[in-house]
Design an enzyme around this catalytic site. Structure first.
Site, mmCIF file in Angstrom:
data_model
loop_
_atom_site.group_PDB
_atom_site.id
_atom_site.type_symbol
_atom_site.label_atom_id
_atom_site.label_comp_id
_atom_site.label_asym_id
_atom_site.label_seq_id
_atom_site.Cartn_x
_atom_site.Cartn_y
_atom_site.Cartn_z
ATOM 1 C CE LYS A 212 -3.517 0.153 0.103
ATOM 2 N NZ LYS A 212 -4.775 0.507 -0.865
ATOM 3 C CG HIS A 345 -10.889 -3.915 -2.838
ATOM 4 N ND1 HIS A 345 -11.972 -3.797 -1.904
ATOM 5 C CD2 HIS A 345 -9.956 -3.001 -2.325
ATOM 6 C CE1 HIS A 345 -11.878 -2.684 -0.957
ATOM 7 N NE2 HIS A 345 -10.651 -2.149 -1.232
HETATM 8 O O1 GKR Z 1 -6.966 -0.865 4.469
HETATM 9 O O2 GKR Z 1 -6.083 1.272 4.289
HETATM 10 C C1 GKR Z 1 -6.533 0.372 3.585
HETATM 11 C C2 GKR Z 1 -6.633 0.254 2.041
HETATM 12 O O3 GKR Z 1 -6.279 1.589 1.767
HETATM 13 C C3 GKR Z 1 -8.093 -0.158 1.876
HETATM 14 O O4 GKR Z 1 -9.149 0.974 2.527
HETATM 15 C C4 GKR Z 1 -8.382 0.031 0.467
HETATM 16 O O5 GKR Z 1 -9.771 -0.137 0.125
HETATM 17 O O6 GKR Z 1 -7.138 -2.113 0.352
HETATM 18 C C5 GKR Z 1 -7.828 -1.254 -0.299
HETATM 19 C C6 GKR Z 1 -7.327 -0.814 -1.886
HETATM 20 O O7 GKR Z 1 -6.721 -1.853 -2.303
HETATM 21 O O8 GKR Z 1 -7.692 0.254 -2.427
HETATM 22 MG MG MG Z 2 -6.760 -0.770 -4.271
#
Ligand code: GKR
Ligand code: MG
Length: 450
Positions: A212, A345
């Site tokens: 991420k 996702h």
């Molecule tokens: O858990 O912070 C997180 C992710 O950014 C999540 O909110 C996203 O929805 O994992 C997700 C993504 O692939 O965008």
């Molecule tokens: Mg994503």
């Protein structure tokens, strides 16, 4: 098989301080557990998004659920969408509309939600999805077959998932009186990200790895990805997802720097139009890295533009808001037809959502990549399934063979999750507020930031 009762249980689970372009994860993540009880006492279960919004939406659907046959799902969806006589065509429905002409007083307004990481969400479809999963579990139990058999039968016995790495502050999540051990440690630079990857792979056996991004300036995130490639070797597929934190030129620059190192580049920019410019720029530089999206592609209404535009090569589906398990099986056929890749996702979740993903993946031949999962970030103490955590072997989950989803609720664990929800005070996810509270009082989400 009439549904006699619908139970909704909001729960909270400890969540570590993970970073993204949305901000910082709060000490607790919220989920809702749905139970549909048949007249003869069988129970079907499902897990969906948490907090006041999803809970209220589900509650409003109660009159449409009670007394309905659990098999009567197509009409349930139409009833929830509120226009049973004239359903909108998915490609033309205005998902941003505040309200539709609504002949059914119990129908949900066609509200949309913008949740971190999920773009626009259609509330009725999210409600329907949770009920559809619980109904499948109920039907599977009643007739003694696993949910994947109701979806067409399994094409695989094991479902692969990807490691999901995050830049992370120190801390294991949970409130002050309930603080959890920090099993992962802080991860704020490339070497700590490599250590996190090694630990996650050692514990779960994952064969592909996602980071991420969108947290630090792109040069630092490029360095982290290159460090991962050097540490894990060229045979471990890598992905990075900055949740639209980059401009088109930045995305092209990052894609160029990581040429050959990525199996796909996820949501570098916020819209299909900007993703098309990124794709064009990369192709001009001779780089054919596919683009993937769960932000600019969130419903069937987006699929025609994906096909026409040709920029997004991988749709990151999510049964929780695309409209349930059958919707994603259908999406798989569409993706196969149009030569678009498909994966899944995730958001912070427990084992019940994971099992729904596993049955779905088992019955979706055209699932072309290992799916995302946040599961490693959740504390085993918060699992609500009898028998505890769902096990992984070599990065994959075995598809259950028992009836329904293959799991039942641990009532004590569910009650503890409910108590946590009541105590924690959170009623929606607000990563930006957490960021301001703990890291930078002036922080706000800026898209694009770099
Ligand atoms: O858990 O912070 C997180 C992710 O950014 C999540 O909110 C996203 O929805 O994992 C997700 C993504 O692939 O965008
Ligand atoms: Mg994503």
């Amino acid at each position: 098989m009439k549904i006699a009762e619908m139970r909704l249980t909001p729960i909270a689970m400890a969540d570590p301080p993970l970073l993204s372009s949305y901000g910082l994860h709060a000490p607790y993540a919220l989920r809702t557990i749905v139970e549909l009880v048949s007249e003869d006492g069988l129970v079907g279960i499902a897990e969906t998004h948490g907090g006041a919004g999803p809970l209220g939406d589900l509650e409003r659907a109660r009159p449409l659920v009670i007394g309905r046959n659990a098999f009567d799902l197509a009409r349930l969806r139409l009833a929830i969408e509120g226009d049973a006589s004239n359903p909108p065509h998915p490609a033309t429905a205005d998902v941003g509309a505040a309200a539709k002409t609504d002949p059914d007083p119990n129908a949900l307004p066609a509200q949309t939600y913008t949740l971190p990481g999920e773009g626009r969400l259609d509330a009725p479809l999210r409600v329907y999805a949770a009920l559809e999963v619980a109904a499948h579990d109920l039907i599977g139990r009643a007739i003694g077959v696993p949910v994947c058999d109701l979806l067409g039968g399994r094409v695989r016995d094991e479902v692969p998932f990807s490691a999901y790495l995050f830049f992370k502050q120190a801390g294991g999540g949970g409130g002050d009186d309930d603080a959890r051990a920090d099993r992962w440690g802080p991860a704020l630079d490339p070497s700590a990200i490599v250590a996190q990857a090694r630990q996650m792979i050692a514990e779960y056996g994952f064969g592909s790895v996602k980071l991420k991004g969108g947290v630090f300036p792109p040069a630092q995130e490029i360095a982290a990805m290159l460090a991962l490639r050097d540490a894990l070797g060229p045979d471990t597929p890598l992905r990075i997802d900055p949740n639209a934190a980059w401009t088109v030129p930045t995305a092209i620059r990052v894609g160029t720097a990581l040429a050959g190192a990525l199996e796909y580049l996820e949501d570098p920019t916020p819209t299909l139009a900007s993703m098309a410019r990124v794709r064009h720029g990369l192709l001009e530089a001779g780089i054919d890295t596919p683009l993937a999206s769960n932000t600019s592609v969130t419903s069937f209404a987006d699929v025609p533009d994906v096909v026409r535009g040709g920029a997004v090569g991988v749709i990151l589906s999510d049964h929780h808001y695309w409209g349930g398990l059958r919707a994603i099986v259908q999406l798989g056929r569409l993706c196969e037809t149009f030569g678009v890749g498909l994966s899944m996702h995730s958001n912070s979740h427990l084992g019940l959502s994971l099992l729904a993903m596993v049955h779905l993946a088992a019955a979706t031949p055209h699932l072309t990549f290992a799916s995302d999962t946040h599961y490693p970030w959740q504390d085993g103490a918060d699992e609500i399934l009898d028998g505890g955590r769902v096990p992984f072997t070599n990065g994959a989950v075995r598809v259950p063979t028992g009836p329904g989803l293959g799991a039942t609720l641990d009532r004590d664990a569910l009650a503890r999750g409910r108590e946590r929800y009541d105590r924690c005070g959170y009623r929606n996810r607000d990563d930006a507020a957490e960021m301001r509270r703990h890291i930078d009082p002036a922080w706000r989400r800026v898209v694009p930031r770099w």
